[in-house]
Design an enzyme around this catalytic site. Structure first.
Site, PDB file in Angstrom:
ATOM      1  N   ARG A  94     -19.428  11.571  14.723  1.00  0.00           N
ATOM      2  CA  ARG A  94     -18.421  12.058  13.768  1.00  0.00           C
ATOM      3  C   ARG A  94     -18.301  11.088  12.591  1.00  0.00           C
ATOM      4  O   ARG A  94     -18.123  11.503  11.449  1.00  0.00           O
ATOM      5  CB  ARG A  94     -17.064  12.193  14.464  1.00  0.00           C
ATOM      6  CG  ARG A  94     -17.018  13.354  15.428  1.00  0.00           C
ATOM      7  CD  ARG A  94     -15.653  13.439  16.105  1.00  0.00           C
ATOM      8  NE  ARG A  94     -15.693  14.429  17.148  1.00  0.00           N
ATOM      9  CZ  ARG A  94     -15.274  14.251  18.396  1.00  0.00           C
ATOM     10  NH1 ARG A  94     -14.735  13.097  18.757  1.00  0.00           N
ATOM     11  NH2 ARG A  94     -15.362  15.213  19.284  1.00  0.00           N
ATOM     12  N   PHE A  96     -19.158  25.611  16.453  1.00  0.00           N
ATOM     13  CA  PHE A  96     -18.764  25.172  17.806  1.00  0.00           C
ATOM     14  C   PHE A  96     -17.790  23.990  17.666  1.00  0.00           C
ATOM     15  O   PHE A  96     -17.991  22.926  18.241  1.00  0.00           O
ATOM     16  CB  PHE A  96     -19.983  24.755  18.643  1.00  0.00           C
ATOM     17  CG  PHE A  96     -21.106  25.765  18.670  1.00  0.00           C
ATOM     18  CD1 PHE A  96     -21.093  26.787  19.610  1.00  0.00           C
ATOM     19  CD2 PHE A  96     -22.153  25.709  17.756  1.00  0.00           C
ATOM     20  CE1 PHE A  96     -22.125  27.723  19.645  1.00  0.00           C
ATOM     21  CE2 PHE A  96     -23.175  26.643  17.781  1.00  0.00           C
ATOM     22  CZ  PHE A  96     -23.169  27.656  18.733  1.00  0.00           C
ATOM     23  N   ASP A 154     -15.289  28.601  16.061  1.00  0.00           N
ATOM     24  CA  ASP A 154     -15.415  28.542  17.519  1.00  0.00           C
ATOM     25  C   ASP A 154     -15.053  29.916  18.075  1.00  0.00           C
ATOM     26  O   ASP A 154     -14.241  30.637  17.485  1.00  0.00           O
ATOM     27  CB  ASP A 154     -14.468  27.480  18.109  1.00  0.00           C
ATOM     28  CG  ASP A 154     -14.907  27.030  19.502  1.00  0.00           C
ATOM     29  OD1 ASP A 154     -15.447  25.905  19.621  1.00  0.00           O
ATOM     30  OD2 ASP A 154     -14.716  27.807  20.465  1.00  0.00           O
ATOM     31  N   SER A 155     -15.656  30.255  19.228  1.00  0.00           N
ATOM     32  CA  SER A 155     -15.366  31.576  19.796  1.00  0.00           C
ATOM     33  C   SER A 155     -14.072  31.563  20.616  1.00  0.00           C
ATOM     34  O   SER A 155     -13.600  32.600  21.046  1.00  0.00           O
ATOM     35  CB  SER A 155     -16.537  32.040  20.671  1.00  0.00           C
ATOM     36  OG  SER A 155     -16.756  31.103  21.691  1.00  0.00           O
ATOM     37  N   ALA A 189     -20.764  32.281  17.196  1.00  0.00           N
ATOM     38  CA  ALA A 189     -21.554  31.514  16.225  1.00  0.00           C
ATOM     39  C   ALA A 189     -22.702  32.335  15.644  1.00  0.00           C
ATOM     40  O   ALA A 189     -22.922  32.329  14.432  1.00  0.00           O
ATOM     41  CB  ALA A 189     -22.105  30.258  16.897  1.00  0.00           C
ATOM     42  N   ASP A 209     -23.094  22.058  17.245  1.00  0.00           N
ATOM     43  CA  ASP A 209     -22.842  21.308  18.489  1.00  0.00           C
ATOM     44  C   ASP A 209     -22.482  22.293  19.601  1.00  0.00           C
ATOM     45  O   ASP A 209     -21.348  22.318  20.074  1.00  0.00           O
ATOM     46  CB  ASP A 209     -21.706  20.295  18.262  1.00  0.00           C
ATOM     47  CG  ASP A 209     -21.481  19.414  19.482  1.00  0.00           C
ATOM     48  OD1 ASP A 209     -22.411  19.260  20.296  1.00  0.00           O
ATOM     49  OD2 ASP A 209     -20.359  18.888  19.626  1.00  0.00           O
ATOM     50  N   CYS A 212     -26.402  19.049  24.294  1.00  0.00           N
ATOM     51  CA  CYS A 212     -25.803  18.224  25.359  1.00  0.00           C
ATOM     52  C   CYS A 212     -26.298  18.677  26.729  1.00  0.00           C
ATOM     53  O   CYS A 212     -25.729  18.311  27.749  1.00  0.00           O
ATOM     54  CB  CYS A 212     -24.277  18.261  25.279  1.00  0.00           C
ATOM     55  SG  CYS A 212     -23.598  19.910  25.471  1.00  0.00           S
TER      56      CYS A 212
HETATM   57  N1  SAH Z   1     -18.136  19.939  18.539  1.00  0.00           N
HETATM   58  C1  SAH Z   1     -17.043  19.899  19.463  1.00  0.00           C
HETATM   59  C2  SAH Z   1     -17.457  20.160  20.891  1.00  0.00           C
HETATM   60  C3  SAH Z   1     -18.171  21.469  21.101  1.00  0.00           C
HETATM   61  S1  SAH Z   1     -18.051  22.079  22.709  1.00  0.00           S
HETATM   62  C4  SAH Z   1     -16.319  18.551  19.342  1.00  0.00           C
HETATM   63  O1  SAH Z   1     -16.769  17.676  18.615  1.00  0.00           O
HETATM   64  O2  SAH Z   1     -15.278  18.406  19.981  1.00  0.00           O
HETATM   65  C5  SAH Z   1     -18.705  23.663  22.527  1.00  0.00           C
HETATM   66  C6  SAH Z   1     -17.767  24.675  21.910  1.00  0.00           C
HETATM   67  O3  SAH Z   1     -18.514  25.862  21.670  1.00  0.00           O
HETATM   68  C7  SAH Z   1     -16.586  25.109  22.769  1.00  0.00           C
HETATM   69  O4  SAH Z   1     -15.392  24.878  22.075  1.00  0.00           O
HETATM   70  C8  SAH Z   1     -16.775  26.617  22.996  1.00  0.00           C
HETATM   71  O5  SAH Z   1     -15.559  27.343  22.936  1.00  0.00           O
HETATM   72  C9  SAH Z   1     -17.659  26.977  21.844  1.00  0.00           C
HETATM   73  N2  SAH Z   1     -18.542  28.149  22.037  1.00  0.00           N
HETATM   74  C10 SAH Z   1     -19.232  28.490  23.148  1.00  0.00           C
HETATM   75  N3  SAH Z   1     -20.014  29.575  22.907  1.00  0.00           N
HETATM   76  C11 SAH Z   1     -19.802  29.910  21.608  1.00  0.00           C
HETATM   77  C12 SAH Z   1     -20.319  30.915  20.758  1.00  0.00           C
HETATM   78  N4  SAH Z   1     -21.218  31.799  21.205  1.00  0.00           N
HETATM   79  N5  SAH Z   1     -19.910  30.957  19.478  1.00  0.00           N
HETATM   80  C13 SAH Z   1     -19.000  30.064  19.005  1.00  0.00           C
HETATM   81  N6  SAH Z   1     -18.478  29.080  19.771  1.00  0.00           N
HETATM   82  C14 SAH Z   1     -18.864  29.006  21.045  1.00  0.00           C
END
Ligand code: SAH
Length: 408
Positions: free
Chosen positions: A223, A239, A261-262, A291, A312, A352
């Site tokens: 970050r 995400f 985010d979803s 996404a 991410d 990850c």
């Molecule tokens: N970048 C974030 C962590 C991401 S965790 C940070 O720095 O804190 C992954 C995230 O992706 C979760 O919040 C989850 O709700 C979201 N997610 C999962 N599938 C998704 C999709 N198809 N479209 C959008 N978001 C999604």
């Protein structure tokens, strides 16, 4: 104590301090161990190898201590104090940074245990039966060793795969110093939304209902890098979860930040976190959307353009069997970003998934770049931060991979 005798020549990985004994390496068992028991491990010749937690399944023993057949009386205090001392030595615990991972499983010689600290609360996650059974001692050791911690919340309902064997796996506070009476009151609300500070930025963290332990501590250093590149840029944070990258990008002087985010709850938390750090901010918008749909929509409409994109996603491969599909997913996602990012744009792309290694991930991103036909150069290769250390004898502990790309 139960004694596990290995098959002939199966002691080699333990001699090299790898902490897992696979069930296939076991010759015979003297005793009738129960899930989570502390057991001794010996070679076929009867030499002492170590002591660890027993569990049904492919990883049968997770070694806690090599070369002994019992754990010292102060085992939990010693290990947790060592983990805490390391974080202090590394300068991670400061007035402007009270959010950090205290215990990172094998990386802190405590296989199966994760502990994240947010201000005065530690969130404990057990990934093995042994750690579940030791949770009270662990909580006690945390409060003894880490002065700031007053509450210990246990959150393992979703991480223990063998729930049927235990009737007592329940999320809840193990320690609530001074707050024992507040479970059903408003005070609980303020307790669970304790403000955590990361590099001077404040985040509301909901460990009761949030994902994992409530926050993704592992992206802290990455970050900071986003902050460095954000000045004057239009940032798309895909995400976003609780909005870590977005808040840093705003502090870095981004012209505009869009967080996607979803999860409805995540989007609400991003809004709150942006408001907390930048009251009345007009540079940020948060969108609840899938996404892939959202990237497709931006591309079709062609109204918005971005020159810093962060991808991410959650782990696409939760186990080895899912690697092929995961790689396809990373390729598809990154291809979309390459298609739409502006010339001179910077793409931060992460994986990850522990099962997908650095090379595989890089190949997926390479394929996506090739499909787009754009000129792409690697600026940085990123990984997990210092409070997620990788035990050199346990390379499986390395899971976070990131590439920062310059796209022309
Ligand atoms: N970048 C974030 C962590 C991401 S965790 C940070 O720095 O804190 C992954 C995230 O992706 C979760 O919040 C989850 O709700 C979201 N997610 C999962 N599938 C998704 C999709 N198809 N479209 C959008 N978001 C999604």
């Amino acid at each position: 104590m139960t004694i596990i005798y290995l098959k002939k020549h199966k002691e080699e990985s333990l001699m090299r301090f790898h902490p897992w004994v696979f069930s296939g390496a076991i010759g015979h068992v003297k005793g009738q161990p129960e899930e989570g028991d502390v057991v001794a491990v010996r070679s076929a010749e009867g030499d002492t190898l170590g002591t660890g937690h027993w569990q049904e399944g492919s990883i049968a023993v997770r070694i806690l201590e090599f070369g002994v057949e019992s754990l010292s009386k102060n085992f939990w205090q010693e290990r947790i104090r060592a983990a805490y001392t390391m974080r202090c030595d590394l300068g991670l615990i400061r007035a402007d940074n009270n959010t950090y991972r205290l215990v990172h499983g094998e990386g802190d010689f405590l296989p199966g245990l994760i502990v994240d600290v947010y201000g005065n609360t530690a969130v404990v996650q057990a990934h093995s039966a042994g750690m579940h059974r030791a949770r009270i001692e662990i909580a006690k050791a945390i409060t003894e060793c880490v002065e700031e911690v007053e509450n210990v919340y246990y959150k393992s309902e979703s991480t223990l795969p063998f729930r049927k064997n235990f009737a007592d796996i329940e999320d809840g506070y193990l320690v609530r110093t001074g707050n024992e009476h507040v479970m059903e009151t408003e005070h609980v609300h303020s307790l669970q939304s304790d403000v955590a500070k990361e590099n001077g930025l404040e985040f509301k963290i909901d460990w009761l209902r949030g994902q994992k332990t409530g926050f993704f501590v592992d992206q802290r250093e990455n970050r900071c890098l986003v902050e460095r590149y954000s000045s004057g840029r239009r940032v798309l944070n895909m995400f976003c979860y609780t909005g870590g990258f977005s808040v840093y990008a705003l502090r870095g002087g981004a012209e505009r930040v869009c967080s996607v985010d979803s999860s409805e709850k995540a989007v609400e938390l991003v809004r709150q976190n942006v408001e907390r750090n930048f009251p009345d901010c007009t540079r940020h918008e948060a969108v609840c959307a899938d996404a892939f749909d959202y990237l497709g929509k931006i591309q079709r409409e062609g109204k918005e353009s971005y020159n810093l994109i962060i991808l991410d996603p959650p782990a696409f491969a939760k186990h080895r069997g899912a690697i092929r599909n995961a790689l396809q997913g990373y390729k598809r996602l990154n291809a979309k970003a390459f298609e739409m990012i502006e010339k001179g744009g910077i793409l931060f792309t992460f994986s990850c998934s522990q099962a997908v290694d650095k090379e595989m991930f890089r190949l997926a991103v390479f394929s996506a770049a090739a499909m787009s036909g754009r000129k792409v150069r690697i600026l940085h290769q990123l990984t997990q931060p210092q409070d997620h250390p990788v035990n050199i004898y346990h390379p499986e502990g390395e899971y976070l991979k990131g590439l920062v790309l310059y796209v022309e």
